[in-house]
Structure formats: C-alpha cells, structure tokens
Design a protein around this motif. Structure first.
Motif, PDB file in Angstrom:
ATOM      1  N   THR A  33       9.054 -13.636  -5.067  1.00 52.58           N
ATOM      2  CA  THR A  33       8.532 -13.706  -3.708  1.00 52.58           C
ATOM      3  C   THR A  33       7.698 -12.459  -3.425  1.00 52.58           C
ATOM      4  OG1 THR A  33      10.464 -12.596  -2.778  1.00 52.58           O
ATOM      5  CG2 THR A  33      10.570 -15.004  -3.013  1.00 52.58           C
ATOM      6  N   LEU A  34       7.015 -12.481  -2.282  1.00 54.12           N
ATOM      7  CA  LEU A  34       6.201 -11.328  -1.892  1.00 54.12           C
ATOM      8  C   LEU A  34       7.081 -10.100  -1.671  1.00 54.12           C
ATOM      9  CD1 LEU A  34       3.224 -10.754  -1.389  1.00 54.12           C
ATOM     10  CD2 LEU A  34       3.625 -11.161   1.046  1.00 54.12           C
ATOM     11  N   GLU A  35       8.289 -10.316  -1.141  1.00 58.67           N
ATOM     12  CA  GLU A  35       9.207  -9.191  -0.927  1.00 58.67           C
ATOM     13  C   GLU A  35       9.635  -8.579  -2.261  1.00 58.67           C
ATOM     14  OE1 GLU A  35       9.376 -12.050   0.495  1.00 58.67           O
ATOM     15  OE2 GLU A  35       9.110 -11.639   2.636  1.00 58.67           O
ATOM     16  N   ASP A  36       9.855  -9.456  -3.278  1.00 60.36           N
ATOM     17  CA  ASP A  36      10.240  -8.950  -4.593  1.00 60.36           C
ATOM     18  C   ASP A  36       9.127  -8.097  -5.207  1.00 60.36           C
ATOM     19  OD1 ASP A  36      12.614 -10.307  -4.361  1.00 60.36           O
ATOM     20  OD2 ASP A  36      11.903 -12.085  -5.441  1.00 60.36           O
ATOM     21  N   ILE A  37       7.901  -8.528  -5.008  1.00 57.16           N
ATOM     22  CA  ILE A  37       6.759  -7.789  -5.588  1.00 57.16           C
ATOM     23  C   ILE A  37       6.645  -6.404  -4.968  1.00 57.16           C
ATOM     24  CG2 ILE A  37       4.254  -7.769  -5.807  1.00 57.16           C
ATOM     25  CD1 ILE A  37       4.354 -10.822  -5.943  1.00 57.16           C
ATOM     26  N   PHE A  38       6.750  -6.333  -3.617  1.00 55.29           N
ATOM     27  CA  PHE A  38       6.609  -5.038  -2.955  1.00 55.29           C
ATOM     28  C   PHE A  38       7.826  -4.141  -3.186  1.00 55.29           C
ATOM     29  CE2 PHE A  38       3.493  -7.311  -0.190  1.00 55.29           C
ATOM     30  CZ  PHE A  38       2.412  -6.501  -0.485  1.00 55.29           C
ATOM     31  N   ALA A  39       8.950  -4.739  -3.570  1.00 51.88           N
ATOM     32  CA  ALA A  39      10.154  -3.940  -3.820  1.00 51.88           C
ATOM     33  C   ALA A  39      10.138  -3.269  -5.183  1.00 51.88           C
ATOM     34  CB  ALA A  39      11.394  -4.837  -3.689  1.00 51.88           C
ATOM     35  N   GLU A  40       9.247  -3.708  -6.050  1.00 56.49           N
ATOM     36  CA  GLU A  40       9.166  -3.119  -7.384  1.00 56.49           C
ATOM     37  C   GLU A  40       8.543  -1.711  -7.312  1.00 56.49           C
ATOM     38  OE1 GLU A  40       6.945  -5.779  -9.769  1.00 56.49           O
ATOM     39  OE2 GLU A  40       8.505  -7.333  -9.852  1.00 56.49           O
ATOM     40  N   PRO A  41       8.848  -0.836  -8.268  1.00 56.84           N
ATOM     41  CA  PRO A  41       8.265   0.525  -8.272  1.00 56.84           C
ATOM     42  C   PRO A  41       6.739   0.469  -8.329  1.00 56.84           C
ATOM     43  CG  PRO A  41      10.085   0.345  -9.838  1.00 56.84           C
ATOM     44  CD  PRO A  41       9.803  -1.044  -9.382  1.00 56.84           C
ATOM     45  N   ASP A  42       6.092   1.267  -7.474  1.00 57.48           N
ATOM     46  CA  ASP A  42       4.632   1.340  -7.415  1.00 57.48           C
ATOM     47  C   ASP A  42       4.162   2.351  -8.461  1.00 57.48           C
ATOM     48  OD1 ASP A  42       2.012   1.107  -6.755  1.00 57.48           O
ATOM     49  OD2 ASP A  42       2.178   2.106  -4.809  1.00 57.48           O
ATOM     50  N   GLY A  70       0.707   3.803  -7.830  1.00 58.78           N
ATOM     51  CA  GLY A  70       0.421   4.296  -6.483  1.00 58.78           C
ATOM     52  C   GLY A  70      -0.578   3.448  -5.726  1.00 58.78           C
ATOM     53  N   LEU A  71      -0.578   2.161  -6.000  1.00 60.35           N
ATOM     54  CA  LEU A  71      -1.557   1.278  -5.364  1.00 60.35           C
ATOM     55  C   LEU A  71      -1.301   1.130  -3.874  1.00 60.35           C
ATOM     56  CD1 LEU A  71      -1.779  -1.541  -8.067  1.00 60.35           C
ATOM     57  CD2 LEU A  71      -3.300   0.415  -7.749  1.00 60.35           C
ATOM     58  N   LEU A  72      -0.036   1.300  -3.477  1.00 60.70           N
ATOM     59  CA  LEU A  72       0.291   1.106  -2.066  1.00 60.70           C
ATOM     60  C   LEU A  72       0.231   2.394  -1.257  1.00 60.70           C
ATOM     61  CD1 LEU A  72       3.320  -1.345  -2.411  1.00 60.70           C
ATOM     62  CD2 LEU A  72       0.900  -1.879  -2.068  1.00 60.70           C
ATOM     63  N   ASN A  73      -0.081   3.486  -1.901  1.00 59.20           N
ATOM     64  CA  ASN A  73      -0.202   4.766  -1.192  1.00 59.20           C
ATOM     65  C   ASN A  73      -1.591   4.892  -0.598  1.00 59.20           C
ATOM     66  OD1 ASN A  73       2.404   5.446  -1.952  1.00 59.20           O
ATOM     67  ND2 ASN A  73       1.719   6.428  -3.856  1.00 59.20           N
ATOM     68  N   VAL A  74      -1.813   4.174   0.466  1.00 56.49           N
ATOM     69  CA  VAL A  74      -3.129   4.149   1.105  1.00 56.49           C
ATOM     70  C   VAL A  74      -3.032   4.868   2.437  1.00 56.49           C
ATOM     71  CG1 VAL A  74      -4.958   2.686   2.025  1.00 56.49           C
ATOM     72  CG2 VAL A  74      -3.674   1.964  -0.007  1.00 56.49           C
ATOM     73  N   THR A  75      -3.914   5.833   2.635  1.00 57.08           N
ATOM     74  CA  THR A  75      -3.959   6.579   3.888  1.00 57.08           C
ATOM     75  C   THR A  75      -5.167   6.122   4.682  1.00 57.08           C
ATOM     76  OG1 THR A  75      -2.934   8.505   2.837  1.00 57.08           O
ATOM     77  CG2 THR A  75      -4.075   8.862   4.951  1.00 57.08           C
ATOM     78  N   LEU A  76      -4.914   5.534   5.844  1.00 58.67           N
ATOM     79  CA  LEU A  76      -6.010   5.064   6.677  1.00 58.67           C
ATOM     80  C   LEU A  76      -6.700   6.247   7.333  1.00 58.67           C
ATOM     81  CD1 LEU A  76      -4.321   1.982   8.382  1.00 58.67           C
ATOM     82  CD2 LEU A  76      -5.873   2.019   6.417  1.00 58.67           C
ATOM     83  N   ARG A  77      -8.025   6.238   7.240  1.00 53.53           N
ATOM     84  CA  ARG A  77      -8.803   7.316   7.853  1.00 53.53           C
ATOM     85  C   ARG A  77      -8.956   7.045   9.336  1.00 53.53           C
ATOM     86  NH1 ARG A  77     -14.658   8.241   5.461  1.00 53.53           N
ATOM     87  NH2 ARG A  77     -14.894   6.196   6.436  1.00 53.53           N
TER      88      ARG A  77
END
Length: 401
Positions: A5-14, A17-24
């Motif tokens: 599921t989508l929750e399983d994917i986001f729960a996996e180790p990054d 660092g693809l999810l480390n996004v800082t919005l300007r």
C-alpha cells in the motif's frame, strides 16, 4: 505476494533522501523601489481607462498588472503612497467585486443540491421541473400482450419429442450443461432448455424485430407439462439467466453442417396470415388498402399480432388480420420463404419507420398485394406449382412464366 500500500511504501527507509524536500518560502521582499513603479503603471492605466486594472481580465497585460496591484495595494509601502496622486490606494481598499480566484466564505458553500436550486439568484422557474407532453415511464412500452402460460393445443405433436429427449438425458446420450452467468444465449428452432425444472422446446422463432434498439424475436416455447408461452427472445434469455438451475441441452452432431444437428427440429404446420396496418401515420394510411404483411406462424394468429403496436415488424401500430390460410403437411419456414421470394417485386423499397430511439427500421414482410393474391399463391404452393408462375407488378396479378 500482495502489492504494498501507499502507507507501506512511505514507511520504508528513505535511502536516497527523496522525501527530504524543503519548500522554499514565497518571497515577501519588496521591490527595489518599494512598489513606486507599479504605482505609476496603475496610475497610467487608470488615466487611460478610468478604472483600476482587473486581475480577472481577458487581456494578459491587464491581468498581470491587476494581480500585482491587488497583492501590493493591500500592504502599500511609503513609496507607493508618495506616488499615489489620485488616491487609488483608497479606492482599492473599498469592497471590490468577488473574483473566481477568491476562496469562498464558509456560509457561501451550499450543503446540498436543494440549496443550489433554491438560490433566488438563479431565477429558475418551477415549470422547468414539470414535464409536459411526456408519456409516464409506467405507461411507456406497456405491451398489449404478455407471454403467459397457456395450454398447448397441439401438444400431441411434441409429446414423443419430449419423451425421447427425457430418455436420452436419463441414459446419458444427451448432455445438459449449465448456463454461465450473463451468457449471451441465441435460441434456435429445435433447441431444448431446462427451465424451472421443465424441459422447454423452441418450436418457433419469429421474424426479426428491433426492440429498444436491439435485435429481438418472438418465440414459441413448448414446455414438457403441456403448456406453452410466446416470450420475446430477450425475455426468455433473461429468465434463463435468472434461473440458477437452468440448463441448455447440447444438440447432436458436430455442428450446423452435420445432418444430425437439426434432428430435434420439427417442420411445424402453421397458418399463413395477411395483416393490414391500422397506423394513423398519413404515409401508411394512404396505402392501407393494398399494403399488407404476409406472415406464417405455428401459434394462434391473434396471439401473434396482439403486441403489434410495440413491434417494429408490424410498423409499431395495431393491425387487422384480413385473411388466414391453413397449411397442411408443409414446412412453415419454407412456405414463408417461398411467399416472400414470390412477392419480392411488390416489396416497397422506401418503407421504413423510426422507433422511439430515432433509428430507422425497414420491415421486410410488407408487400403491395391483395389478400386474393396471397390466397392464389398459397393454393399454388399446396399444389406444388408455384414455380410455374410469377407475380406481375404492372398488372398486379399472378401470371404464368
């Protein structure tokens, strides 16, 4: 293995660092001149047009200027106030017309469709919701004739057929297979089915008609308990699909080319009937005296024509049966084919009707002939001499070849 599921994917180790996004953050830094240039541009626009630039304008330049102005005028700088010689900043803070870009207030969001239709701003007349000159759905396509079970008057012609079929099924010589759910069933004359625990035999399949834009036929179905019915093929098909115990008896032989394939089919003796339309359509009423339908049926003629007003084969109108001729020891299907071929020259080329779906239907069983002509042709068929004659359209009579 089930898909994650989508929750399983986001729960996996990054790992990357693809999810480390800082919005300007959006820049709130004022322009170099404090907005004085924008103030001068708006002033020039106002002097040319007499109004402030509109952020919803069709013109791209006005839309751009209006968008910048609506944002900067809300927090005007000192430089802008110094350049405001016409008091435009004061005009801007006054209540403006709402824009489609604005978020609606909570009390402006409707809770239901009734709230939308009940809004006086729409000015909807109540007559919009009142249907006039429309046939109620309960009355639309209500048949004059329903396929009810009636005693089969000529059941003696079928008794031996049912007895032989039951014996073949008991001995395993014939196989009855389950009808798959939602299977498209095309009954043919001579087919056997098991419906509601009874053997059902397709004794007759009438000429093709169009019902609701789909191809259909009127059937004559004989049941092993001595009753019969004449449903539409679509209705019979639905009854088989609704019956979880329904079965189809497989035909003998290897296919239509095998001589044994039609062993169950009976060449039933029937009745030739000639019908005249009672349609009120001016184009049809004008030819009523000479335009006739020639049909052959193995069932009672009155039952065959009972639902004429809903049947495109009968021009979607009631008919009057003006003549009938009994067949003796002759194949119903062959006689009908002979008559239609014999009178082919008298078939109207431009005859068609339009059903309620707007589709043109061209019935093939109508001819410019008189009942006497059909009577003469029937007598020639009985005597085996029809091939010696032809129908002369110019003379409107049957003549020797």
């Amino acid at each position: 293995m089930p898909r994650p599921t989508l929750e399983d994917i986001f729960a996996e180790p990054d790992e990357f660092g693809l999810l480390n996004v800082t919005l300007r953050a959006a820049s709130s830094r004022p322009s170099a001149d404090g907005g004085a240039a924008i103030m001068r541009d708006v002033t020039g626009f106002f002097q040319r047009t007499g109004r402030l630039p509109d952020a919803d304008a069709d013109d791209h330049e006005e839309m751009r200027l209006g968008t910048i102005w609506s944002r900067m005028s809300a927090t005007a700088s000192e430089a802008m106030r110094n350049e405001d010689h016409l008091g435009l900043l004061t005009r801007s803070v006054q209540k403006r017309e709402p824009s489609w870009r604005d978020d609606p207030d909570g009390d402006e969001i409707p809770d239901s469709l009734d709230d939308i239709l009940g809004d006086d701003e729409f000015g909807i007349d109540d007559d919009v919701f009142s249907l006039r000159h429309v046939t109620p759905s309960a009355e639309r396509l209500v048949p004059d004739h329903r396929a009810e079970f009636t005693p089969c008057r000529d059941f003696a012609n079928f008794q031996a057929l049912f007895d032989d079929m039951q014996a073949a099924l008991d001995a395993g010589d014939r196989v009855a297979t389950r009808i798959e759910k939602r299977a498209i069933i095309e009954p043919l004359e001579g087919d056997f089915f098991i419906r509601n625990g009874l053997l059902a035999y397709i004794a007759e399949k009438g000429e093709m008609t169009m019902r609701g834009g789909a191809r259909d036929h009127r059937l004559r179905v004989i049941f092993s308990n001595g009753t019969e019915s004449d449903p539409l093929m679509s209705s019979f098909r639905k009854s088989l699909n609704d019956d979880k115990t329904a079965r189809v008896v497989q035909r003998p032989g290897m296919g239509p080319l095998d001589p044994e394939f039609d062993a169950d089919r009976l060449d039933l003796t029937g009745t030739i009937y000639v019908a005249r339309t009672l349609s009120t359509d001016p184009a049809l009423a004008a030819d009523r005296a000479i335009l006739h339908k020639i049909g052959v049926t193995s069932q009672d003629v009155s039952r065959r024509v009972a639902d004429a007003r809903n049947d495109p084969t009968f021009l979607l109108a009631p008919v009057e049966v003006v003549a009938t001729f009994e067949l003796k020891n002759l194949s119903r299907a062959k006689v009908e084919a002979l008559l239609h071929r014999f009178f082919m020259a008298a078939r109207p080329a431009q005859l068609f009707i339009t059903d309620r779906f707007g589709k043109k239907i061209r019935p093939q069983e109508w001819f410019y002939v008189l009942p006497d002509h059909v009577s003469q042709a029937a007598a020639l068929i009985r005597d085996g001499q029809l091939h010696l004659y032809r129908y002369d359209v110019s003379q409107q009579k049957i003549v020797l070849k």
